[in-house]
Design an enzyme around this catalytic site. Structure first.
Site, PDB file in Angstrom:
ATOM      1  CG  HIS A   8       6.785   3.468   3.834  1.00 59.11           C
ATOM      2  ND1 HIS A   8       6.685   2.576   4.863  1.00 59.11           N
ATOM      3  CD2 HIS A   8       5.747   4.340   4.009  1.00 59.11           C
ATOM      4  CE1 HIS A   8       5.641   2.885   5.617  1.00 59.11           C
ATOM      5  NE2 HIS A   8       5.055   3.963   5.122  1.00 59.11           N
TER       6      HIS A   8
ATOM      7  CG  HIS B 244       3.256   8.453   3.405  1.00 61.48           C
ATOM      8  ND1 HIS B 244       2.263   7.642   2.913  1.00 61.48           N
ATOM      9  CD2 HIS B 244       3.874   7.738   4.383  1.00 61.48           C
ATOM     10  CE1 HIS B 244       2.263   6.484   3.570  1.00 61.48           C
ATOM     11  NE2 HIS B 244       3.241   6.512   4.478  1.00 61.48           N
TER      12      HIS B 244
ATOM     13  CD  GLU C 167       0.223   8.694   5.416  1.00 58.05           C
ATOM     14  OE1 GLU C 167       0.737   7.807   6.118  1.00 58.05           O
ATOM     15  OE2 GLU C 167      -0.708   8.479   4.606  1.00 58.05           O
TER      16      GLU C 167
ATOM     17  CB  THR D   5      -1.430   5.707   6.973  1.00 55.25           C
ATOM     18  OG1 THR D   5      -0.301   5.414   6.144  1.00 55.25           O
ATOM     19  CG2 THR D   5      -0.961   6.158   8.349  1.00 55.25           C
TER      20      THR D   5
ATOM     21  CG  HIS E 154       5.424   6.480   8.014  1.00 55.97           C
ATOM     22  ND1 HIS E 154       4.269   6.441   7.287  1.00 55.97           N
ATOM     23  CD2 HIS E 154       5.341   7.571   8.832  1.00 55.97           C
ATOM     24  CE1 HIS E 154       3.502   7.469   7.653  1.00 55.97           C
ATOM     25  NE2 HIS E 154       4.132   8.174   8.577  1.00 55.97           N
TER      26      HIS E 154
ATOM     27  CG  HIS F 138       0.233   1.302  -2.803  1.00 54.94           C
ATOM     28  ND1 HIS F 138      -0.889   1.748  -3.466  1.00 54.94           N
ATOM     29  CD2 HIS F 138       0.140  -0.044  -2.776  1.00 54.94           C
ATOM     30  CE1 HIS F 138      -1.631   0.706  -3.815  1.00 54.94           C
ATOM     31  NE2 HIS F 138      -1.015  -0.396  -3.426  1.00 54.94           N
TER      32      HIS F 138
HETATM   33  C1  SG4 Z   1       3.336   2.070   2.509  1.00 52.78           C
HETATM   34  O1  SG4 Z   1       2.436   1.801   1.433  1.00 52.78           O
HETATM   35  C2  SG4 Z   1       4.397   0.959   2.587  1.00 52.78           C
HETATM   36  O2  SG4 Z   1       5.028   0.801   1.339  1.00 52.78           O
HETATM   37  C3  SG4 Z   1       3.761  -0.349   3.052  1.00 52.78           C
HETATM   38  O3  SG4 Z   1       4.757  -1.361   3.195  1.00 52.78           O
HETATM   39  C4  SG4 Z   1       3.110  -0.113   4.395  1.00 52.78           C
HETATM   40  O4  SG4 Z   1       2.514  -1.312   4.867  1.00 52.78           O
HETATM   41  C5  SG4 Z   1       2.050   0.950   4.265  1.00 52.78           C
HETATM   42  O5  SG4 Z   1       2.632   2.156   3.770  1.00 52.78           O
HETATM   43  C6  SG4 Z   1       1.418   1.275   5.615  1.00 52.78           C
HETATM   44  O6  SG4 Z   1       2.426   1.631   6.552  1.00 52.78           O
HETATM   45  O7  SG4 Z   1       3.554   3.070   8.120  1.00 52.78           O
HETATM   46  N1  SG4 Z   1       2.089   4.183   6.404  1.00 52.78           N
HETATM   47  S1  SG4 Z   1       2.295   2.940   7.391  1.00 52.78           S
HETATM   48  O8  SG4 Z   1       1.125   2.826   8.240  1.00 52.78           O
HETATM   49  O9  SG4 Z   1       4.176  -1.711   6.371  1.00 52.78           O
HETATM   50  C7  SG4 Z   1       3.131  -2.023   5.855  1.00 52.78           C
HETATM   51  C8  SG4 Z   1       4.562  -2.561   2.562  1.00 52.78           C
HETATM   52  O10 SG4 Z   1       3.625  -2.743   1.816  1.00 52.78           O
HETATM   53  C9  SG4 Z   1       2.390  -3.232   6.311  1.00 52.78           C
HETATM   54  C10 SG4 Z   1       5.580  -3.588   2.837  1.00 52.78           C
HETATM   55 ZN    ZN Z   2       3.641   5.184   5.858  1.00 48.91          ZN
END
Ligand code: SG4
Ligand code: ZN
Length: 262
Positions: free
Chosen positions: A92, A94, A105, A198, A118, A67
């Site tokens: 990570h 987007h 986002e 998100t 983020h 993702h």
């Molecule tokens: C991304 O998919 C990250 O890779 C996820 O990290 C993350 O979930 C998810 O986004 C949502 O995070 O800051 N965009 S966000 O709201 O951090 C989490 C993992 O899957 C739980 C570890």
């Molecule tokens: Zn994110």
């Protein structure tokens, strides 16, 4: 709950709430920062980054989770200047596609940036992020807008390894560096609101801080994100490109966003 989810097609964001009910609930993220629903708050302190300067002896894990691409962060890195102390977990991204460099986002008065970083932190009163992720005071995420412009040497410290994690669940080790270098110069100008993850499961557990000023990466660096990665495993016959991994802005649900600047 549980099950696969994607950014488009039959498992796209319109359908996330089937398997993940919170995605159809209130206080969701991201949002559009619209001028009429912003309120200046003179009490918002500059964000303070503690222990962000990592040693090159420290190994960080860069991974493709299908993702996004993410870099693990040690939990001794933490934030102050917020209502709680928050320990770092990972950062990570987007982003959009190679011909459409729009993939942030959050948006500012309808403007979408090329991408968004983020930095995910969890309330230090919980022993780990898994126990914090669904708690109302569990997470604090720093959001940084990314635009395409100047080459960014700080980002290259991990982007140069991206070809080694083309497929889902691949990982490489990256030497530590000063994570502060990934952030904009001004940490005192930001938007603040209560929102959610998100992505599924969309828990409404995030205290969001989105910096006003973007950072820039070069077109080549942007293309590394937009063209090098796949959301499918290496052995699959028709690889699915990993791009356009942003959720559209959500309803405000009577919220206003606070702003630290005027
Ligand atoms: C991304 O998919 C990250 O890779 C996820 O990290 C993350 O979930 C998810 O986004 C949502 O995070 O800051 N965009 S966000 O709201 O951090 C989490 C993992 O899957 C739980 C570890
Ligand atoms: Zn994110």
């Amino acid at each position: 709950s549980g099950g696969k989810w994607t950014y488009d097609g039959p498992d796209g964001e319109r359908h996330w709430s089937r398997n993940y009910p919170y995605c159809g609930g209130t206080f969701q993220s991201p949002i559009n920062f619209q001028p009429e629903l912003l309120r200046f708050d003179p009490d918002l302190l500059p964000i303070q980054l503690q222990d962000y300067n990592l040693s090159s002896k420290e190994q960080l894990t860069l991974s493709n989770n299908g993702h996004s691409v993410q870099l693990s962060l040690p939990s001794r890195m933490h934030l102050t200047g917020l209502p709680h102390r928050y320990s770092a977990a990972q950062l990570h991204f987007h982003w959009g596609s190679s011909n459409m460099p729009i993939g942030s986002e959050h948006t500012i008065n309808g403007k979408q940036f090329a991408g968004e970083m983020h930095l995910v932190h969890f309330n230090s009163k919980y022993p780990n992020i898994s126990l914090a992720v669904d708690k109302s005071d569990g997470l604090a995420v720093l959001g940084v807008f990314i635009e395409v412009g100047e080459f960014n040497p700080a980002f290259d410290q991990f982007l140069k390894y991206i070809k080694g994690i083309k497929y889902k669940d691949q990982k490489v080790q990256v030497a530590g560096f000063n994570i502060r270098e990934l952030l904009p110069a001004r940490l005192d100008e930001y938007y603040r609101y209560d929102g959610s993850l998100t992505t599924p499961p969309c828990y409404p557990s995030v205290l969001w801080t989105v910096f006003r000023n973007p950072v820039s990466i070069s077109r080549g660096q942007y293309l590394a994100l937009a063209t090098a990665l796949f959301s499918s495993h290496a052995q699959e016959s028709s690889p699915i490109p990993l791009l356009g991994n942003y959720r559209k802005p959500q309803l405000m649900d009577n919220r206003v966003a606070l702003v630290s600047f005027q």
